[in-house]
Design an enzyme around this catalytic site. Structure first.
Site, PDB file in Angstrom:
ATOM      1  N   LYS A  52       0.841  -1.206   0.000  1.00  0.00           N
ATOM      2  CA  LYS A  52       0.000   0.000   0.000  1.00  0.00           C
ATOM      3  C   LYS A  52       0.874   1.254   0.000  1.00  0.00           C
ATOM      4  CE  LYS A  52      -3.842  -2.508   1.935  1.00  0.00           C
ATOM      5  NZ  LYS A  52      -4.558  -3.014   3.101  1.00  0.00           N
ATOM      6  N   GLN A  96      -4.998  -1.839   9.257  1.00  0.00           N
ATOM      7  CA  GLN A  96      -4.824  -3.159   8.645  1.00  0.00           C
ATOM      8  C   GLN A  96      -5.386  -4.249   9.558  1.00  0.00           C
ATOM      9  OE1 GLN A  96      -3.421  -3.757   5.472  1.00  0.00           O
ATOM     10  NE2 GLN A  96      -4.291  -5.757   5.890  1.00  0.00           N
ATOM     11  N   ASP A 119     -11.727   2.367   3.559  1.00  0.00           N
ATOM     12  CA  ASP A 119     -12.064   0.948   3.441  1.00  0.00           C
ATOM     13  C   ASP A 119     -13.573   0.744   3.298  1.00  0.00           C
ATOM     14  OD1 ASP A 119      -9.910  -0.792   3.394  1.00  0.00           O
ATOM     15  OD2 ASP A 119      -9.596  -0.728   5.568  1.00  0.00           O
TER      16      ASP A 119
END
Ligand code: NAP
Length: 285
Positions: A52, A96, A119
């Site tokens: 990422k 994460q 997200d």
């Protein structure tokens, strides 16, 4: 033989578009920023976070990493997220998963400001996805939709079978296929006659997390097969849920693992971060 849906190539296009948008935003003095929070030392999570960060660099997005020890308390983690919610340089916050045991992921998700929730896991954004009035889409299902679009695969009227009902993949995947006018069946571990249902799919999406789970006898000849799974085979190699050797002989289109859905997830995260930066600066995405 199935046509391979090349997630690397499509993700490169999505990232190139994001990079162009970042360049335009920079001309207006806006630098999109993403904060990535990782707790503990899960090796797979470390790889995802590194990927990422690399993608941010390639696209021109400013990124910050917060690597916290596994014994971080819930309150410390929430405090960091609250701080990032207030930080003007940061437009997107990604924590994460999985989090170490003892940390409450649901509480964390609800603490992220919905406008920075790249997200799309916050209940507000989940609700918007249900309504079809979303700003952000969860990265993996959005990546699958982009792969379908770029391959010219029509979803409207098709029987779409999604195996898996998780909040991050299965449920939003089903919803996006429904918004695209697919006729959607969601399967899970209690589903009866799974093979028969899968065999009736025009578009079969597997998000189970078990290597070799989808076998040739579950695939209708000519079906589109999307493999979201990320597993390790007996030799420790990355593989999906689908028995690729059997499936590619039957499917019309298929995603490989690696190189299918995985790269799309990161590309959609870049797109969401750009969207977040625009929204926070009063620009319509
Ligand atoms: P998850 O939360 O473990 O969900 C797995 C789903 O599979 C559950 O809904 C479960 O049903 C269902 N399932 C398990 N065994 C089954 C069976 N025998 N028959 C039918 N359904 C069954 O996993 P996830 O987070 O959704 O992730 C799924 C896979 O996608 C994993 O391999 C993950 O690593 C991968 N993934 C990939 C990406 C990417 O970028 N490519 C992103 C995210 C996740 P129940 O609900 O009944 O338990």
């Amino acid at each position: 033989m199935a046509e391979i849906m090349d997630g690397k190539a499509v993700s490169a296009k999505v990232k190139a578009q994001a990079a162009e948008e970042v360049a335009r935003l920079k001309e207006q003095g806006i630098i999109p920023g993403l904060a990535v929070v990782i707790v503990g030392d899960d090796p797979a999570s470390r790889i995802y976070v590194n990927n990422k960060k690399k993608a941010c660099q390639a696209v021109g997005i400013y990124s910050e990493e917060y690597a916290l020890p596994a014994d971080t308390s819930q309150e410390e983690l929430l405090e960091l997220v609250r701080k990032l919610n207030q930080e003007p340089k940061i437009h997107g916050i990604l924590v994460q998963s999985p989090l170490p045991e003892g940390l409450d992921e649901a509480a964390l998700v609800e603490t992220v400001d919905p406008i920075k929730d790249v997200d799309a896991f916050h209940a507000y954004n989940v609700g918007k996805i249900m309504q079809g009035t979303y700003s952000f889409l969860p990265c993996t299902p959005a990546g699958v939709m982009e792969l379908l679009r770029s391959s010219g695969i029509e979803v409207c009227g098709k029987h779409c079978v999604v195996i898996g009902r998780s909040d991050i993949v299965g449920k939003p995947m089903a919803m996006l296929l429904l918004h695209a006018h697919g006729t959607v069946t969601i399967c899970h571990s209690r589903t009866q006659n799974l093979k028969e249902i899968c065999r009736r799919a025009d578009i079969l999406v597997s998000a189970v997390g078990k290597a070799g789970f989808v076998t040739g006898d579950m695939i209708q000849p000519g079906a589109v097969v999307i493999d979201v799974g990320m597993n390790r085979d007996s030799q420790g190699r990355l593989c999906g849920d689908v028995d690729f050797g059997q499936a590619e002989k039957l499917a019309s289109y298929i995603t490989p693992v690696p190189g299918g859905v995985g790269p799309m997830t990161i590309a959609m995260l870049m797109k969401n971060t750009v969207t977040a930066a625009k929204l926070q600066n009063g620009i319509q995405p």
